[in-house]
Enzyme design. Structure first.
Site, PDB file in Angstrom:
ATOM      1  N   HIS A  48      20.964 -82.041  73.984  1.00  0.00           N
ATOM      2  CA  HIS A  48      22.391 -82.324  73.791  1.00  0.00           C
ATOM      3  C   HIS A  48      23.283 -81.585  74.791  1.00  0.00           C
ATOM      4  CE1 HIS A  48      21.548 -84.620  70.262  1.00  0.00           C
ATOM      5  NE2 HIS A  48      21.088 -83.588  69.566  1.00  0.00           N
ATOM      6  N   ARG A  73      14.998 -76.172  75.199  1.00  0.00           N
ATOM      7  CA  ARG A  73      14.933 -77.177  74.139  1.00  0.00           C
ATOM      8  C   ARG A  73      14.741 -78.515  74.841  1.00  0.00           C
ATOM      9  NH1 ARG A  73      18.093 -79.273  69.466  1.00  0.00           N
ATOM     10  NH2 ARG A  73      19.992 -79.287  70.701  1.00  0.00           N
ATOM     11  N   GLU A 149      14.345 -80.489  60.966  1.00  0.00           N
ATOM     12  CA  GLU A 149      15.749 -80.893  60.835  1.00  0.00           C
ATOM     13  C   GLU A 149      15.937 -82.238  60.133  1.00  0.00           C
ATOM     14  OE1 GLU A 149      17.403 -80.966  64.789  1.00  0.00           O
ATOM     15  OE2 GLU A 149      15.550 -81.698  65.671  1.00  0.00           O
ATOM     16  N   ASP A 175      21.562 -81.373  61.945  1.00  0.00           N
ATOM     17  CA  ASP A 175      20.754 -82.542  61.623  1.00  0.00           C
ATOM     18  C   ASP A 175      20.133 -82.435  60.234  1.00  0.00           C
ATOM     19  OD1 ASP A 175      20.693 -84.661  63.615  1.00  0.00           O
ATOM     20  OD2 ASP A 175      19.965 -83.136  64.994  1.00  0.00           O
TER      21      ASP A 175
END
Length: 268
Positions: A48, A73, A149, A175
């Site tokens: 993201h 990530r 998540e 999430d």
């Protein structure tokens, strides 16, 4: 003196709680600022964040100029992305949306060399960062976090945690709360999300694994540590910059109650 990979591995497996910073912003300067601020580790967000794969190496180089260790990530459970991050010098990876034991096993397989996995040999920058002996110790010291998540991940939590070779799990509260309640929130102190966050930490700790979690810092980070989380993200460069700007402007406009960066949208 041990390098960042060895230090991070040793401290986590000694039971220490480490503070991690999250990197959304492209360019190496914010990474240097975060690293020199005192974070134990920094995670480059390729899912993201705005850094992009083309900025990965430059950001890793910026982190290397600080005392912090670097993790990545990954965008998804995609072996080439995981291998590229490790070959570029990441000390570990965090993989989003792991929901089954099979996915967790695939994550481990992509990050371990044969005969324990299927990581292709080519630690290009990792050998520059950690020395020629890196391949011999990579399987032992590289950190592999599966993100928990979703509701489905919770249903399969025990089997995910029992996956051989996994270092730990990492909770994405936004999430997770979205999956459980239909509303994304980074505050995991109430309701079904709170119970899930406690359960994840306890189950991981009972198996000798490292529980990690994302927070925007301050009170939530302290709360996470009291629950047993030992790899605690305490703020992102995006949110901290936004928060500092909001705080200054709120003060100048005479609205100090609006000074908290938590008032802004979650940058996660």
């Amino acid at each position: 003196m041990p390098d960042a990979l060895a230090r991070l591995h040793a401290r986590l497996h000694a039971g220490e709680t480490l503070l991690n910073g999250w990197l959304h912003l492209p360019g190496g300067v914010s990474a240097e600022i975060m690293g020199r601020a005192g974070y134990d580790a920094l995670t480059i967000d390729l899912q993201h964040g705005l850094i992009g794969d083309g900025g990965l190496v430059a950001t890793l180089q910026a982190i290397a100029a600080t005392p912090a260790a670097a993790l990545v990530r990954a965008p998804w459970l995609h072996p080439p992305d995981l291998m590229r991050a490790l070959d570029a010098g990441a000390a570990g990876v965090i993989c989003p949306m792991i929901e089954t034991r099979e996915q967790a096993a695939a994550l481990v397989h992509a990050c371990r060399y044969a005969p324990h996995g299927g990581r292709s040999y080519g630690p290009t920058r990792a050998r520059l960062s950690y020395g020629g002996e890196y391949p011999a110790r990579a399987d032992e010291q590289t950190l592999i976090f599966a993100m928990i998540e979703t509701h489905r991940a919770l249903e399969n939590l025990e089997s995910i945690l029992d996956t051989p070779g996994l270092s730990g799990v990492y909770v994405g509260p936004a999430d997770l709360s979205l999956s459980l309640s239909g509303r994304a929130s980074l505050d995991f102190r109430e309701g079904e999300t709170a119970a899930a966050v406690v359960r994840i930490a306890q189950a991981a700790t009972a198996r000798g694994l490292i529980p990690g979690i994302f927070t925007q810092g301050g009170e939530l980070a302290r709360h996470a540590a009291t629950l047993g989380y030992r790899f605690v993200t305490a703020g992102s460069d995006f949110a901290l910059l936004e928060g500092a700007a909001r705080s200054v402007l709120a003060d100048l406009h005479g609205h100090p109650s609006a000074s908290s960066y938590a008032a802004g949208p979650p940058a996660y």
